[in-house]
Design a protein around this motif. Structure first.
Motif, PDB file in Angstrom:
ATOM      1  N   ARG A 622       0.840  -1.205   0.000  1.00 38.98           N
ATOM      2  CA  ARG A 622       0.000   0.000   0.000  1.00 38.98           C
ATOM      3  C   ARG A 622       0.871   1.248   0.000  1.00 38.98           C
ATOM      4  O   ARG A 622       0.584   2.215  -0.713  1.00 38.98           O
ATOM      5  N   GLU A 623       1.950   1.241   0.797  1.00 36.86           N
ATOM      6  CA  GLU A 623       2.887   2.368   0.817  1.00 36.86           C
ATOM      7  C   GLU A 623       3.597   2.509  -0.531  1.00 36.86           C
ATOM      8  O   GLU A 623       3.823   3.609  -1.015  1.00 36.86           O
ATOM      9  N   LEU A 624       3.935   1.366  -1.109  1.00 36.38           N
ATOM     10  CA  LEU A 624       4.690   1.366  -2.368  1.00 36.38           C
ATOM     11  C   LEU A 624       3.879   1.991  -3.498  1.00 36.38           C
ATOM     12  O   LEU A 624       4.409   2.746  -4.321  1.00 36.38           O
ATOM     13  N   THR A 625       2.584   1.689  -3.537  1.00 36.88           N
ATOM     14  CA  THR A 625       1.739   2.200  -4.619  1.00 36.88           C
ATOM     15  C   THR A 625       1.517   3.709  -4.537  1.00 36.88           C
ATOM     16  O   THR A 625       0.999   4.308  -5.483  1.00 36.88           O
ATOM     17  N   LYS A 626       1.882   4.327  -3.430  1.00 34.48           N
ATOM     18  CA  LYS A 626       1.779   5.790  -3.344  1.00 34.48           C
ATOM     19  C   LYS A 626       2.795   6.466  -4.260  1.00 34.48           C
ATOM     20  O   LYS A 626       2.544   7.574  -4.754  1.00 34.48           O
ATOM     21  N   SER A 627       3.932   5.817  -4.472  1.00 36.08           N
ATOM     22  CA  SER A 627       4.966   6.420  -5.323  1.00 36.08           C
ATOM     23  C   SER A 627       5.055   5.765  -6.698  1.00 36.08           C
ATOM     24  O   SER A 627       5.433   6.412  -7.667  1.00 36.08           O
ATOM     25  N   LYS A 628       4.724   4.472  -6.794  1.00 35.74           N
ATOM     26  CA  LYS A 628       4.852   3.779  -8.085  1.00 35.74           C
ATOM     27  C   LYS A 628       3.787   2.695  -8.226  1.00 35.74           C
ATOM     28  O   LYS A 628       3.329   2.127  -7.227  1.00 35.74           O
ATOM     29  N   LEU A 629       3.436   2.409  -9.463  1.00 38.96           N
ATOM     30  CA  LEU A 629       2.583   1.258  -9.743  1.00 38.96           C
ATOM     31  C   LEU A 629       3.436  -0.008  -9.642  1.00 38.96           C
ATOM     32  O   LEU A 629       4.634   0.012  -9.934  1.00 38.96           O
ATOM     33  N   VAL A 630       2.830  -1.116  -9.262  1.00 39.02           N
ATOM     34  CA  VAL A 630       3.571  -2.370  -9.049  1.00 39.02           C
ATOM     35  C   VAL A 630       3.168  -3.396 -10.106  1.00 39.02           C
ATOM     36  O   VAL A 630       1.973  -3.652 -10.308  1.00 39.02           O
ATOM     37  N   PHE A 631       4.172  -3.988 -10.763  1.00 40.91           N
ATOM     38  CA  PHE A 631       3.939  -5.053 -11.737  1.00 40.91           C
ATOM     39  C   PHE A 631       4.818  -6.243 -11.361  1.00 40.91           C
ATOM     40  O   PHE A 631       5.917  -6.074 -10.837  1.00 40.91           O
ATOM     41  N   ALA A 650       3.448   3.073 -17.881  1.00 40.77           N
ATOM     42  CA  ALA A 650       3.455   3.830 -16.616  1.00 40.77           C
ATOM     43  C   ALA A 650       4.689   4.719 -16.529  1.00 40.77           C
ATOM     44  O   ALA A 650       4.613   5.855 -16.027  1.00 40.77           O
ATOM     45  N   CYS A 651       5.833   4.224 -17.025  1.00 36.40           N
ATOM     46  CA  CYS A 651       7.058   5.037 -17.024  1.00 36.40           C
ATOM     47  C   CYS A 651       6.944   6.188 -18.017  1.00 36.40           C
ATOM     48  O   CYS A 651       7.393   7.311 -17.746  1.00 36.40           O
ATOM     49  N   ASP A 652       6.338   5.911 -19.182  1.00 40.77           N
ATOM     50  CA  ASP A 652       6.215   6.941 -20.223  1.00 40.77           C
ATOM     51  C   ASP A 652       5.315   8.090 -19.780  1.00 40.77           C
ATOM     52  O   ASP A 652       5.567   9.254 -20.122  1.00 40.77           O
ATOM     53  N   CYS A 653       4.266   7.771 -19.044  1.00 40.41           N
ATOM     54  CA  CYS A 653       3.311   8.823 -18.672  1.00 40.41           C
ATOM     55  C   CYS A 653       3.740   9.579 -17.415  1.00 40.41           C
ATOM     56  O   CYS A 653       3.056  10.507 -16.991  1.00 40.41           O
ATOM     57  N   GLY A 654       4.859   9.156 -16.796  1.00 37.41           N
ATOM     58  CA  GLY A 654       5.367   9.878 -15.646  1.00 37.41           C
ATOM     59  C   GLY A 654       4.890   9.365 -14.307  1.00 37.41           C
ATOM     60  O   GLY A 654       5.276   9.877 -13.261  1.00 37.41           O
ATOM     61  N   ARG A 655       4.008   8.366 -14.312  1.00 36.14           N
ATOM     62  CA  ARG A 655       3.501   7.825 -13.037  1.00 36.14           C
ATOM     63  C   ARG A 655       4.585   7.062 -12.284  1.00 36.14           C
ATOM     64  O   ARG A 655       4.628   7.037 -11.061  1.00 36.14           O
ATOM     65  N   GLY A 656       5.493   6.415 -13.050  1.00 31.42           N
ATOM     66  CA  GLY A 656       6.537   5.609 -12.429  1.00 31.42           C
ATOM     67  C   GLY A 656       6.031   4.223 -12.084  1.00 31.42           C
ATOM     68  O   GLY A 656       4.829   4.028 -11.847  1.00 31.42           O
ATOM     69  N   ALA A 657       6.920   3.254 -12.075  1.00 36.55           N
ATOM     70  CA  ALA A 657       6.510   1.879 -11.803  1.00 36.55           C
ATOM     71  C   ALA A 657       7.684   1.093 -11.243  1.00 36.55           C
ATOM     72  O   ALA A 657       8.849   1.450 -11.448  1.00 36.55           O
ATOM     73  N   VAL A 658       7.350   0.021 -10.539  1.00 39.05           N
ATOM     74  CA  VAL A 658       8.367  -0.927 -10.067  1.00 39.05           C
ATOM     75  C   VAL A 658       7.972  -2.302 -10.598  1.00 39.05           C
ATOM     76  O   VAL A 658       6.808  -2.693 -10.538  1.00 39.05           O
ATOM     77  N   PHE A 659       8.953  -3.013 -11.156  1.00 39.34           N
ATOM     78  CA  PHE A 659       8.696  -4.331 -11.743  1.00 39.34           C
ATOM     79  C   PHE A 659       9.391  -5.372 -10.883  1.00 39.34           C
ATOM     80  O   PHE A 659      10.620  -5.358 -10.746  1.00 39.34           O
ATOM     81  N   LEU A 660       8.611  -6.269 -10.287  1.00 40.58           N
ATOM     82  CA  LEU A 660       9.160  -7.327  -9.441  1.00 40.58           C
ATOM     83  C   LEU A 660       9.417  -8.560 -10.308  1.00 40.58           C
ATOM     84  O   LEU A 660       8.487  -9.106 -10.906  1.00 40.58           O
ATOM     85  N   SER A 661      10.674  -8.975 -10.360  1.00 40.59           N
ATOM     86  CA  SER A 661      11.056 -10.020 -11.298  1.00 40.59           C
ATOM     87  C   SER A 661      11.941 -11.055 -10.605  1.00 40.59           C
ATOM     88  O   SER A 661      12.243 -10.943  -9.417  1.00 40.59           O
ATOM     89  N   VAL A 662      12.370 -12.062 -11.374  1.00 41.22           N
ATOM     90  CA  VAL A 662      13.115 -13.189 -10.814  1.00 41.22           C
ATOM     91  C   VAL A 662      14.403 -13.410 -11.602  1.00 41.22           C
ATOM     92  O   VAL A 662      14.387 -13.398 -12.836  1.00 41.22           O
ATOM     93  N   ALA A 663      15.508 -13.585 -10.880  1.00 42.37           N
ATOM     94  CA  ALA A 663      16.764 -13.934 -11.537  1.00 42.37           C
ATOM     95  C   ALA A 663      16.597 -15.283 -12.237  1.00 42.37           C
ATOM     96  O   ALA A 663      15.910 -16.165 -11.735  1.00 42.37           O
ATOM     97  N   ARG A 664      17.199 -15.427 -13.414  1.00 41.17           N
ATOM     98  CA  ARG A 664      17.099 -16.599 -14.293  1.00 41.17           C
ATOM     99  C   ARG A 664      15.762 -16.658 -15.024  1.00 41.17           C
ATOM    100  O   ARG A 664      15.496 -17.620 -15.749  1.00 41.17           O
ATOM    101  N   GLY A 665      14.896 -15.647 -14.819  1.00 40.92           N
ATOM    102  CA  GLY A 665      13.620 -15.622 -15.532  1.00 40.92           C
ATOM    103  C   GLY A 665      13.769 -14.958 -16.888  1.00 40.92           C
ATOM    104  O   GLY A 665      14.851 -14.559 -17.310  1.00 40.92           O
ATOM    105  N   LYS A 666      12.635 -14.811 -17.566  1.00 40.17           N
ATOM    106  CA  LYS A 666      12.640 -14.229 -18.910  1.00 40.17           C
ATOM    107  C   LYS A 666      13.114 -12.780 -18.889  1.00 40.17           C
ATOM    108  O   LYS A 666      13.887 -12.345 -19.732  1.00 40.17           O
TER     109      LYS A 666
END
Length: 835
Positions: A622-631, A650-666
């Motif tokens: 909930r705190e995180l979504t105040k500054s960035k969208l979460v994917f 989200a990055c292009d429009c200026g909202r900002g985003a954080v992408f949660l990903s996995v090492a060895r993933g695509k």
């Protein structure tokens, strides 16, 4: 820029060049001159692809005896990117050669020199600004008809090859949903027996008009000089009514440059169809090859579970019914196959005989098998089907034993497993070596088009062939039987794995066959382990630093949270509520001060899911979504692609985003987060492999016993190259900038961080080590404030070498001195030749 590099006329399509690009090309040329293999690590985002293409195509142009350039990539987007860069290089070369013929090149050089002299004499005079980055417009592709010399000014033919799904132009086939369905639909319309039947009874069978036209054209299906990416191949083939896939397969032997997937070189089953006729002078390039040892192992490993064995049993039933039907209607076909098998595999055409041993050796078949007749007890179709039934039943019995109450994980050598199989089934070992080819012959004789329905049976045959072939001598494979191979907790799914332990098996024929194999990536460190893993001796092995006009990347090691509690993903610490809370607070605080896009990598899917679940309960999300969208990245490719697309929006429009990903993933392997799409990459933990994996344990034991590679050395090497690959996504050019945050106390240890690439270590100062979250935030603010200033164009030019500076870097021509004896004159002989 056209310059001389140790006697080689190099065509480089940009006005200036970085120092590391020049060093990289010099190392490449030394390897090609020596006719040896090389390992090269070059910083990401510094133009590695254009250097490879410029140097090797220039080398081909200067040395007509040099073979093809075979450029191996991992993904289709990478393939298209290489073709675009190649078009830029060859178009530039064609322009330069035309200028040379017209005699304008000298005038142009004189004019440039005069401009530089005027600029130096009059510093107030403002030079027009030059842009040295590639334009976004797509370079011209397709056949070159603007001049009579063809692409590159020398008639170059450059092709790329992919699966039918990516190259088919038939409207009905394209409606199929996946690769297997496309392949089956294509074979149903292009198989030889389908065409024969359609010829005898027109209209009775659906055929492909593109393939029919291609076959009718015969020798006329030659391709004009040009650069053809996948779209251009489809466009050009469709315009002439020819099938692009089969057209490209045929044109491979005439091409100067080939671009295709790793598997076309490393997987023996695919390589013998596609790469068997490549000349030994060919130059093989594996780009982004940091995981090449894993690719080699996967190419020769087979996994079989209960479902696959049930499917194999059904497939054998279908084959048996089909054999009975053909016996009544067309027995001559089976008799002809029997006679072919008596003559041997090569005479039958299952394995084409190599001309002067030019073909790639098959890893799945021992050399002495190729010229032998198929053993008599599996020549007849019904006998072979009975033979395979016994193999399948034996594998089922072994799985039942493993999954039973007295079962458990079992590991055996191929020789021990084979011994139990032959004793338990009365089968002989020799026919097992022919299982894969005998099955291929039977499917062809029975005119089976949809081969994908027989994938499980093919896997069993491949298992049997590999097992029998490599049972002798040093055990380079391990048979591992597990009661639960499923990723779903509590689900019972017993599996048998034939695990290849030696990554050199798949690539050894390439090192032996071709003069120069180039393995390159931005993250090969520690580079000294690859020659041991792949069992070859590189003549050049080099890791290059990054020339820079500003500290454009800032690696940092965060070891503690704001409460000074150490953070780590070690097994005993990862579940600690303090670590979970500190990681969540760290991500929230970093995202609140870093603009645009942030990418966070975790060590595994399960760990990412557990952390996200905990964070949700704590209110971190909930705190995180105040500054960035979460994917979030998932195992589903379509979902992840959609999430990436929305992340970029989200990055292009200026909202900002954080992408949660996995090492060895695509996302960690093939996706770039340049510019505002990735201002920071956070690596939560050290991405070690799952050390309780029985396959990994077997491989580690093999590496220690045979190559003296210690377990911890390999695990550290593998984890750090994955971490480097993840954080390397953030920087794609000299004007780009980004933060590389290693969030684990173990990165502070010298034995861990010293294995990072040289170009990352050059920015990792002592002041950036052992930071708490609060201290890291101060570093982040200071770095972003510095990088937020306008790019200093004068400083940028300082890391770009001009033509004169490049020419001055060439060593003076060597001189041989001959003494005339005591008291005599010294004669100096220059080796410089007139151009």
């Amino acid at each position: 820029m056209r310059f001389d590099l140790d006697g080689l006329d190099v065509f480089f399509p940009y006005d200036r060049i970085y120092l590391e690009q020049h060093q990289y090309m010099r190392s490449l040329k030394q390897a090609l001159d020596a006719g040896g293999h090389c390992l090269l690590e070059m910083p990401t985002g510094t133009g590695k692809t254009v250097c490879l293409l410029s140097l090797i195509t220039s080398y081909q142009f200067a040395n007509p005896s040099a073979g093809k350039l075979v450029y191996c990539t991992r993904t289709v987007p990478e393939m298209n990117s290489v073709m675009e860069e190649l078009a830029v290089v060859l178009n530039y070369r064609a322009e330069q050669l035309l200028l040379s013929e017209a005699g304008d090149i000298e005038d142009a050089t004189m004019t440039e020199t005069q401009e530089e002299q005027e600029s130096s004499s009059n510093p107030q005079r403002k030079k027009p600004r030059k842009v040295y980055k590639k334009t976004s417009s797509r370079p011209p592709m397709g056949p070159v008809i603007s001049n009579n010399k063809g692409a590159g000014g020398s008639g170059v033919l450059a092709l790329c090859l992919s699966s039918r799904r990516n190259m088919c132009v038939h409207e009905r086939v394209l409606q199929e949903s996946d690769r297997e369905a496309v392949d089956a639909a294509c074979r149903n319309m292009t198989a030889s027996w389908v065409l024969e039947q359609a010829k005898q009874n027109p209209g009775s069978m659906e055929t492909c008009s593109y393939y029919d036209n291609f076959q009718e054209a015969g020798e006329a299906t030659s391709m004009p000089s040009g650069i053809y990416d996948l779209e251009e191949l489809k466009k050009w083939g469709k315009g002439r009514g020819w099938c692009p896939y089969y057209l490209t397969r045929q044109a491979i032997n005439h091409a100067n440059v080939l671009v295709y997937n790793y598997q076309y070189m490393l997987d023996p089953k695919v390589a013998k169809m596609v790469s068997s006729e490549l000349e030994s002078e060919s130059i093989i390039v594996f780009d982004e090859a940091h995981n090449i040892d894993s690719v080699c192992i996967e190419a020769l490993s087979v996994t079989i579970n209960d479902r696959a064995l049930e499917q194999a049993t059904r497939s054998l039933g279908r084959l048996s019914s089909e054999v009975g039907r053909i016996k009544k209607s067309d027995n001559q076909r089976l008799q002809q196959e029997y006679q072919n098998l008596v003559n041997g595999l090569i005479d039958q055409g299952l394995l084409q005989e190599s001309t002067n041993n030019a073909g790639l050796a098959s890893n799945a078949l021992a050399p002495d098998v190729l010229n032998e007749a198929v053993p008599g007890n599996i020549r007849r179709a019904e006998h072979f089907i009975g033979f395979m039934r016994k193999v399948v039943e034996h594998l089922k019995a072994r799985l039942r034993t493993v999954a039973g109450p007295n079962g458990g994980v079992q590991s055996e050598t191929p020789l021990a497993f084979l011994h139990r199989m032959t004793n338990g089934t009365s089968l002989e070992a020799k026919p097992l070596r022919f299982a894969y080819s005998r099955l291929s012959s039977l499917l062809r004789t029975l005119q089976v088009s949809n081969l994908d329905e027989f994938n499980s049976l093919t896997d069993v045959a491949d298992f049997a062939t590999l097992l029998s072939t490599y049972s002798e001598g040093v055990a380079k494979f391990a048979i591992i039987m597990e009661p639960n191979g499923s990723a779903i907790p509590g689900a019972s799914d017993p599996v048998i794995q034939l695990a290849c332990l030696d990554s050199s098996l798949a690539i050894a024929p390439l090192f032996k066959r071709f003069g120069s194999v180039i393995i390159t990536s931005g993250t090969l460190s520690p580079i000294d382990l690859y020659p041991k893993l792949l069992q070859f001796e590189p003549c050049i092995s080099e890791s290059l630093s990054m020339s820079t006009f500003r500290p454009c990347i800032r690696p940092m090691v965060i070891t503690r949270g704001s409460d000074q509690l150490a953070v780590s993903t070690k097994y005993e610490d990862r579940g600690d509520i303090g670590v979970v809370r500190n990681y969540g607070a760290m991500l929230v605080e970093l995202c609140s001060v870093i603009p645009d896009g942030v990418v966070a990598f975790f060590t595994s899917y399960s760990y990412m899911e557990s952390l996200v679940s905990e964070w949700d309960a704590m209110g971190v999300l909930r705190e995180l979504t105040k500054s960035k969208l979460v994917f979030i990245e998932t195992k589903d490719v379509v979902e992840t692609t959609l999430a990436l697309d929305n992340y970029r929006r989200a990055c292009d429009c200026g909202r900002g985003a954080v992408f949660l990903s996995v090492a060895r993933g695509k996302v960690s392997e093939g996706i770039n987060f340049d510019r505002h799409y990735g201002r920071a990459v956070i690596m939560f933990g050290v991405p070690f492999q799952y050390t309780l994996s029985h396959v990994l344990r077997a491989r580690l034991e093999y590496l220690l016993t045979h190559y003296q590679i210690r377990e911890q050395d390999f695990l550290n090497f593998d984890a750090l190259r994955q971490a480097s690959q993840c954080v390397g996504r953030v920087i794609r050019s000299k004007t780009d900038y980004g933060l590389m945050i290693f969030a684990d106390s173990r990165y502070n240890r010298h034995d861990k961080r010293s294995k990072l690439p040289k170009w990352i270590l050059q920015f990792l100062n002592e002041s950036n080590l052992n930071l708490s979250t609060d201290m890291a935030i101060q570093h982040v603010r200071q770095f972003l404030r510095l990088m937020g200033q306008p790019v200093d164009q004068v400083a940028l030019q300082s890391v770009l070498l001009t033509l004169d500076e490049v020419n001055r870097m060439n060593p003076p021509p060597a001189q041989h001195t001959t003494s005339a004896g005591e008291g005599g004159a010294m004669i100096v002989e220059s080796t410089e030749t007139s151009s």
